[in-house]
Motif scaffolding. Structure first.
Motif, PDB file in Angstrom:
ATOM      1  N   LEU A 103      -3.640   3.098   4.221  1.00 25.28           N
ATOM      2  CA  LEU A 103      -4.187   4.079   5.034  1.00 25.28           C
ATOM      3  C   LEU A 103      -4.932   5.251   4.002  1.00 25.28           C
ATOM      4  O   LEU A 103      -4.464   5.128   2.745  1.00 25.28           O
ATOM      5  N   GLN A 104      -5.767   6.019   4.438  1.00 24.63           N
ATOM      6  CA  GLN A 104      -6.500   7.001   3.530  1.00 24.63           C
ATOM      7  C   GLN A 104      -5.253   7.785   3.030  1.00 24.63           C
ATOM      8  O   GLN A 104      -4.602   8.262   3.679  1.00 24.63           O
TER       9      GLN A 104
ATOM     10  N   LEU B 161       1.753   9.153   5.911  1.00 23.62           N
ATOM     11  CA  LEU B 161       1.629   7.612   6.121  1.00 23.62           C
ATOM     12  C   LEU B 161       1.058   7.018   5.010  1.00 23.62           C
ATOM     13  O   LEU B 161       0.021   7.504   4.377  1.00 23.62           O
ATOM     14  N   TYR B 162       1.314   5.765   4.691  1.00 28.23           N
ATOM     15  CA  TYR B 162       0.868   4.985   3.563  1.00 28.23           C
ATOM     16  C   TYR B 162      -0.280   3.973   4.237  1.00 28.23           C
ATOM     17  O   TYR B 162      -1.132   3.648   3.310  1.00 28.23           O
TER      18      TYR B 162
ATOM     19  N   GLY C 161       0.774   7.859  -6.759  1.00 31.22           N
ATOM     20  CA  GLY C 161       1.887   7.749  -5.967  1.00 31.22           C
ATOM     21  C   GLY C 161       1.671   7.034  -4.556  1.00 31.22           C
ATOM     22  O   GLY C 161       2.357   6.040  -4.115  1.00 31.22           O
ATOM     23  N   HIS C 162       0.502   7.341  -3.950  1.00 32.39           N
ATOM     24  CA  HIS C 162      -0.062   6.810  -2.893  1.00 32.39           C
ATOM     25  C   HIS C 162      -0.110   5.194  -2.969  1.00 32.39           C
ATOM     26  O   HIS C 162       0.497   4.435  -2.267  1.00 32.39           O
ATOM     27  N   GLU C 163      -0.901   5.098  -3.978  1.00 33.19           N
ATOM     28  CA  GLU C 163      -1.330   3.312  -4.105  1.00 33.19           C
ATOM     29  C   GLU C 163      -0.146   2.902  -4.709  1.00 33.19           C
ATOM     30  O   GLU C 163       0.082   1.546  -4.228  1.00 33.19           O
ATOM     31  N   ARG C 164       0.988   3.228  -5.430  1.00 33.24           N
ATOM     32  CA  ARG C 164       2.155   2.644  -5.922  1.00 33.24           C
ATOM     33  C   ARG C 164       2.793   2.064  -4.858  1.00 33.24           C
ATOM     34  O   ARG C 164       3.556   1.009  -4.809  1.00 33.24           O
TER      35      ARG C 164
ATOM     36  N   GLU D  58       9.802   4.055  -3.493  1.00 34.82           N
ATOM     37  CA  GLU D  58       9.993   5.599  -3.302  1.00 34.82           C
ATOM     38  C   GLU D  58       8.799   6.183  -3.176  1.00 34.82           C
ATOM     39  O   GLU D  58       7.659   5.828  -4.015  1.00 34.82           O
ATOM     40  N   GLY D  59       8.367   7.104  -2.349  1.00 36.82           N
ATOM     41  CA  GLY D  59       7.218   7.642  -1.858  1.00 36.82           C
ATOM     42  C   GLY D  59       6.706   8.898  -2.590  1.00 36.82           C
ATOM     43  O   GLY D  59       7.491   9.305  -3.635  1.00 36.82           O
ATOM     44  N   LEU D  60       5.913   9.574  -2.151  1.00 41.88           N
ATOM     45  CA  LEU D  60       5.497  10.832  -2.937  1.00 41.88           C
ATOM     46  C   LEU D  60       6.669  11.924  -2.636  1.00 41.88           C
ATOM     47  O   LEU D  60       7.660  12.072  -1.679  1.00 41.88           O
TER      48      LEU D  60
END
Length: 242
Positions: A75-76, A6-7, A56-59, A20-22
């Protein structure tokens, strides 16, 4: 069902997001009780807080904001789930109203950050050049037998003067920037050279004015400080559930 990473959360339905995520996984959306969660399929049991993963999370969050979804609750890092029922039971049902209040707070606003660094040796030299009394006390340490009490006393006087010098810099930033923000969070310094670390919640369209004020502060201190200004980030500091 494989685990999901979860982002963040959006207060919107029918979200169309290209990101695009992790692990190069496409970011998808899941709507629940009026909230839309951004997620991707997790490829690891546990994500280490490496620079690559954190960025990657922040992007993902930044891409959502760039695509127009400005009211966003990040989210954390590292949060994975096995099913959506867990999210419903542990977050939405007990905290749903607080989440809605956070969205109201963030509507039309953005987070920016300012980190201020200085060169301690350079500041000490400038302090000694400008303070004759302190310089005389320091010179007493050179070539003379001094008792421990005297050494401690002189060291404490220098330390206090350096602290006052630091507080003067911080007070200048506070007086010039705080009035431009809706809310300010002062965080701990992350390195020895960092003397100030603050996040500001500002109106979305006020960033240009805020950035100009940061630039004016940089010019005011004439290269004495190194200022790192982040004008685009997810509102991590202002999306806290109390």
């Amino acid at each position: 069902m494989s685990s999901l990473y979860l982002y963040g959360i959006l207060p919107a339905s029918s979200v169309q997001l290209a990101a695009e995520g992790l692990d190069h996984q496409p970011v998808q959306t899941h709507e629940m009780h009026g909230f839309t969660f951004l997620y991707s399929h997790a490829q690891q049991d546990r994500y280490l807080a490496s620079r690559r993963n954190l960025l990657g999370h922040e992007r993902v969050l930044e891409q959502a904001m760039e695509q127009g979804y400005r009211a966003l609750l990040p989210l954390q890092f590292g949060m994975t789930i096995n099913d959506w029922a867990t999210v419903e039971q542990q977050l939405i049902l007990p905290q749903g109203e607080k989440l809605k209040h956070l969205f109201v707070k963030l509507e039309g606003r953005r987070e920016v950050g300012v980190k201020v660094f200085w060169d301690a040796e350079q500041e000490l030299a400038a302090l000694m050049a400008s303070d004759a009394d302190l310089r005389a006390k320091r010179d007493q340490l050179v070539g003379k037998p001094l008792g421990m009490d005297q050494v401690v006393q002189i060291g404490q006087a220098i330390e206090q003067a350096m602290q006052e010098r630091k507080q003067q810099v911080i007070a200048t930033f506070q007086s010039e920037l705080n009035s431009l923000a809706v809310e300010v969070v002062e965080n701990e310094a992350l390195t020895e050279s960092m003397i100030y670390n603050a996040a500001y919640l500002i109106e979305w369209e006020a960033e240009a004015q805020f950035g100009q004020q940061v630039e004016a502060l940089d010019q005011q201190f004439e290269g004495r400080l190194r200022i790192r200004y982040n004008n685009f980030t997810a509102p991590f500091n202002f999306a806290q559930l109390n």
